[in-house]
Design an enzyme around this catalytic site. Sequence first.
Site, PDB file in Angstrom:
ATOM      1  N   ARG A  59       1.373  -1.004  -0.101  1.00  0.00           N
ATOM      2  CA  ARG A  59       0.707  -0.008   0.154  1.00  0.00           C
ATOM      3  C   ARG A  59       0.836   1.004  -0.481  1.00  0.00           C
ATOM      4  NH1 ARG A  59      -1.685   2.632   4.690  1.00  0.00           N
ATOM      5  NH2 ARG A  59      -1.572   1.573   5.807  1.00  0.00           N
ATOM      6  N   TYR A 111     -13.487  17.547 -16.362  1.00  0.00           N
ATOM      7  CA  TYR A 111     -14.384  15.981 -16.264  1.00  0.00           C
ATOM      8  C   TYR A 111     -15.441  15.908 -15.376  1.00  0.00           C
ATOM      9  CZ  TYR A 111     -15.459  11.501 -14.482  1.00  0.00           C
ATOM     10  OH  TYR A 111     -15.799   9.771 -14.463  1.00  0.00           O
ATOM     11  N   ASP A 183      -4.164  17.905 -16.492  1.00  0.00           N
ATOM     12  CA  ASP A 183      -5.222  16.166 -16.471  1.00  0.00           C
ATOM     13  C   ASP A 183      -5.140  16.503 -18.132  1.00  0.00           C
ATOM     14  OD1 ASP A 183      -6.986  14.431 -17.372  1.00  0.00           O
ATOM     15  OD2 ASP A 183      -7.935  14.699 -15.279  1.00  0.00           O
ATOM     16  N   LYS A 208      -8.325   5.127 -19.504  1.00  0.00           N
ATOM     17  CA  LYS A 208      -8.506   5.170 -21.155  1.00  0.00           C
ATOM     18  C   LYS A 208      -7.125   5.071 -21.840  1.00  0.00           C
ATOM     19  CE  LYS A 208     -12.245   7.779 -18.956  1.00  0.00           C
ATOM     20  NZ  LYS A 208     -12.404   6.678 -17.783  1.00  0.00           N
TER      21      LYS A 208
HETATM   22  N1  PLP Z   1     -10.314  12.711 -15.934  1.00  0.00           N
HETATM   23  C1  PLP Z   1     -10.639  12.788 -17.283  1.00  0.00           C
HETATM   24  C2  PLP Z   1      -9.964  13.263 -18.448  1.00  0.00           C
HETATM   25  C3  PLP Z   1     -11.477  11.828 -17.339  1.00  0.00           C
HETATM   26  O1  PLP Z   1     -12.128  11.537 -18.631  1.00  0.00           O
HETATM   27  C4  PLP Z   1     -11.740  10.816 -16.499  1.00  0.00           C
HETATM   28  C5  PLP Z   1     -13.058   9.382 -16.671  1.00  0.00           C
HETATM   29  O2  PLP Z   1     -13.813   9.308 -17.923  1.00  0.00           O
HETATM   30  C6  PLP Z   1     -11.043  10.359 -15.409  1.00  0.00           C
HETATM   31  C7  PLP Z   1      -9.871  11.915 -15.075  1.00  0.00           C
HETATM   32  C8  PLP Z   1     -11.012   9.983 -14.319  1.00  0.00           C
HETATM   33  O3  PLP Z   1     -10.376   8.994 -14.408  1.00  0.00           O
HETATM   34  P1  PLP Z   1     -11.253   7.297 -13.754  1.00  0.00           P
HETATM   35  O4  PLP Z   1     -12.593   6.909 -14.273  1.00  0.00           O
HETATM   36  O5  PLP Z   1      -9.772   6.236 -14.107  1.00  0.00           O
HETATM   37  O6  PLP Z   1     -11.198   7.552 -12.273  1.00  0.00           O
END
Ligand code: PLP
Length: 392
Positions: A59, A111, A183, A208
């Site tokens: 962890r 997001y 991001d 993704k």
């Molecule tokens: N950042 C973006 C741009 C996303 O599209 C997403 C999920 O769709 C996330 C973060 C969150 O990722 P996770 O679903 O792996 O927690």
Amino acid sequence: MHKDSEHGKATRIIHNRRHKDGFGSPYSPIYNTTTYRFPDTAALQEVIAGRAPGNLYTRWGSNPSIQELEQGLASLEETEDALAFASGMAAISATLFAHGRNGIVCVGDLYGGTQELLTKHMEPLGLPVTFLLRHEPDQLASALSKPGMLVYCESPANPTLSILDIQQLAQQAHAKGALLAVDNTFASPVNQRPLNLGADLSLHSASKFLGGHSDITAGAVMASAERIKPIAQWRKNLGQILAPETAALLSRSLRTLPLRVKQHNENALAVARAMEGHPAIKRVLYPGLPDFPGHNLAKQQMDGFGGVLTIEIKGDREQAVKVADNLQVFLLATSLGGVESLVSQPCATSHYGISQEERERRGISDSMLRLSVGLEDAEDLIADLQQALGTL
Ligand code: PLP
């Protein structure tokens, strides 16, 4: 720069920490363990006190399968260090806790899950959060009211694909003693490396493009060792580590990332071009189209335009639903970045958690469909869209 920087990114990631053992396997075994055995208490205490190197507990991040993955992630973004997480949201929340406690200023579209985390959880905890729209970065200087704040953004952003000038945002943030976190999920490190543009932290939903097959839930943060250190503490104490098996699977996926992203870029551009001017489509949002407002900026700061685009149907929510429901090759599913093409309606999926009013303020309409363009034959994807649009 990563120590292997004399090699290209495909060579680096394929040969990331090549394993050497008596069996000759080029790849490491999976260290599927929670804990590590010590010869005696004195040796254990040396490691706990940080006086000797050694693994203690998975962890905490001390696991060879996870560390190998993190070395690969750092190399992809051409930086010193990286942390892998159990999801993208785990990576984002640990980063916000570690670097955002003096206040967070978000610029542009986000997001929906990130926005929900900030408004429903972080603000009520007392973290000051400000949201600027994508055309309001000139208000950044006044929003950064004290040193040590965090500027947070996505570029390209979900689901509008809007592009922000990362270099300029980094300069504005640094001038006020703030850090910039980007991001980078939509671009992937193959198309964009925010740290080389001046950002301090690059974040990913590894569920993704990094994972690439819609079979891994994971997240990542890449940065200098100095910026990574406090995030590792939060990951440890919030318990956000990913499983060693998932880490090994993600390392496997990363070996084909440069190849996959190149094809995602090509297919998405072909689909975007074919959809432009279609009588049933009001707008195609894709940074690779010359008419897209962020096209020139994307050309400067990206090596490719990515595998995601958004189409806005002429009509209402129900007509967009009809198109989505009639697609045969595109799967009706949220998420993006996998080998298979997906369609989703942001108002019903990724941005369902934010109010209609806020979606409207951000130009996220009910008739938008987000397409994650996969690695099928582009002509099949175009034909599928044309038949579904033909049902209107
Ligand atoms: N950042 C973006 C741009 C996303 O599209 C997403 C999920 O769709 C996330 C973060 C969150 O990722 P996770 O679903 O792996 O927690």
